[in-house]
Design a protein around this motif. Structure first.
Motif, PDB file in Angstrom:
ATOM      1  N   ARG A  51       3.099   3.130  -4.380  1.00 13.61           N
ATOM      2  CA  ARG A  51       1.792   3.794  -4.497  1.00 13.61           C
ATOM      3  C   ARG A  51       1.189   3.564  -5.878  1.00 13.61           C
ATOM      4  N   THR A  54      -0.289   0.066  -5.885  1.00 15.68           N
ATOM      5  CA  THR A  54      -1.581   0.004  -5.189  1.00 15.68           C
ATOM      6  C   THR A  54      -2.696   0.483  -6.108  1.00 15.68           C
ATOM      7  N   THR A  57      -3.483  -2.221  -8.648  1.00 12.00           N
ATOM      8  CA  THR A  57      -4.217  -3.403  -8.175  1.00 12.00           C
ATOM      9  C   THR A  57      -5.722  -3.219  -8.334  1.00 12.00           C
ATOM     10  N   ALA A  83       3.490  -7.022  -4.977  1.00 15.03           N
ATOM     11  CA  ALA A  83       2.158  -6.406  -4.997  1.00 15.03           C
ATOM     12  C   ALA A  83       1.104  -7.373  -5.526  1.00 15.03           C
TER      13      ALA A  83
END
Length: 306
Positions: A51, A54, A57, A83
């Motif tokens: 998480r 994410t 990113t 990722a």
């Protein structure tokens, strides 16, 4: 003196006492022996790290070079590689046996062709990087460096223009058990927290070149010439009844706390911990139905000005 066992010992806002924390003395830690435990603990926390990735990113699109400063056995470094599929990842740690496992893990997961390692002590070892980093991740490695302000400045110096520094520091102490577990005195984990805070303060004070610092990470990152871009806390919530891997993590953590703090506990709390850790006792964490893992880790990000 950062080693990356910080991946694994994620049981509080700091990582706890015992194994992996005599960071200025390599001789008393068998890293090869510690590695499986560090790996399994980091794997347990993978949903939390994913998480966080994410979220990252959105902060740093398509980084070319990612550095994991204090990577340990490479669980998080490999998550970073997955990722950010266009990035080269460099895992940096003081322990070569842990980095051997990191390389093997990267090969196993099919990211070995863009995965490198550098062995040495932070922050100076970062001078060995061929290029500045687009994303520098430091998970609980900063607090093992005596002068955290100077270390942040060194991290900032290794960032490319527009690059992001992400540090995982702070959060909340993990919880494994209800306040009243039916044996001993209620509130055992809170009492362990107090001992851990005292231990952590002593650990910080004993580091070479230790400087007392207000742990306001946003202000410290600003002082390093970076522009703060966000702070967010990520949770690991594994409700009761815990599965075997979570139980093993709880047992390993409580064992480490008992070994580290046993003489500072009263007889009742010592006896309670012994029962919680006895696989033949139905009241132990190996069997009881109310064992869970609830943890919160905070990530702070800042950008290198273009």
């Amino acid at each position: 003196m950062a080693h990356g066992h910080h991946d694994g010992h994620d049981d509080g806002p700091h990582d706890g006492p015992g194994a992996g924390h005599h960071h200025h003395d390599h001789t008393d830690i068998d890293w090869a022996e510690m590695a499986p435990l560090l790996e399994s603990q980091a794997e347990l926390f993978a949903p939390l790290y994913e998480r966080a990735m994410t979220w990252l990113t959105d902060k740093q699109t398509e980084p070319g070079l990612i550095v994991d400063a204090g990577s340990g056995p490479g669980v998080v470094a490999c998550l970073l590689a997955e990722a950010f599929p266009g990035a080269r990842v460099v895992a940096v740690d003081g322990s070569e046996p842990l980095l051997e496992r990191a390389r093997a893990r990267a090969d196993r997961l099919g990211v070995g062709d863009r995965f490198d390692t550098i062995t040495g002590e932070l922050p100076g070892v970062l001078d060995e990087l061929d290029y500045p980093a687009d994303l520098l991740w430091a998970s609980r490695s900063l607090h093992h460096l005596g002068d955290q302000r100077a270390a942040l400045a060194a991290f900032a110096d290794r960032l490319a223009p527009g690059g992001t520094l992400a540090i995982l520091e702070g959060g909340l102490p993990a919880r494994f058990l209800p306040r009243d577990i039916g044996i001993g005195r209620p509130g055992l984990q809170a009492r362990l927290d107090v001992l851990e805070e005292e231990w952590f303060a002593e650990m910080r004070a004993s580091l070479p070149g230790s400087v007392a610092e207000t742990e306001d990470w946003t202000t410290l990152m600003t002082a390093a010439g970076l522009k703060p871009t966000g702070t967010r806390t990520f949770m690991l919530d594994l409700p009761a009844p815990a599965r075997d891997r979570a139980r093993a993590y709880v047992a390993a953590t409580l064992t480490r706390l008992r070994d580290g703090f046993g003489e500072h506990l009263d007889a009742t709390d010592r006896a309670t911990l012994d029962r919680l850790l006895d696989p033949d006792d139905r009241a132990s964490v190996h069997h009881r139905p109310d064992v869970f893992v609830l943890a919160a880790h905070t990530v702070h990000t800042a950008a290198h000005a273009m």
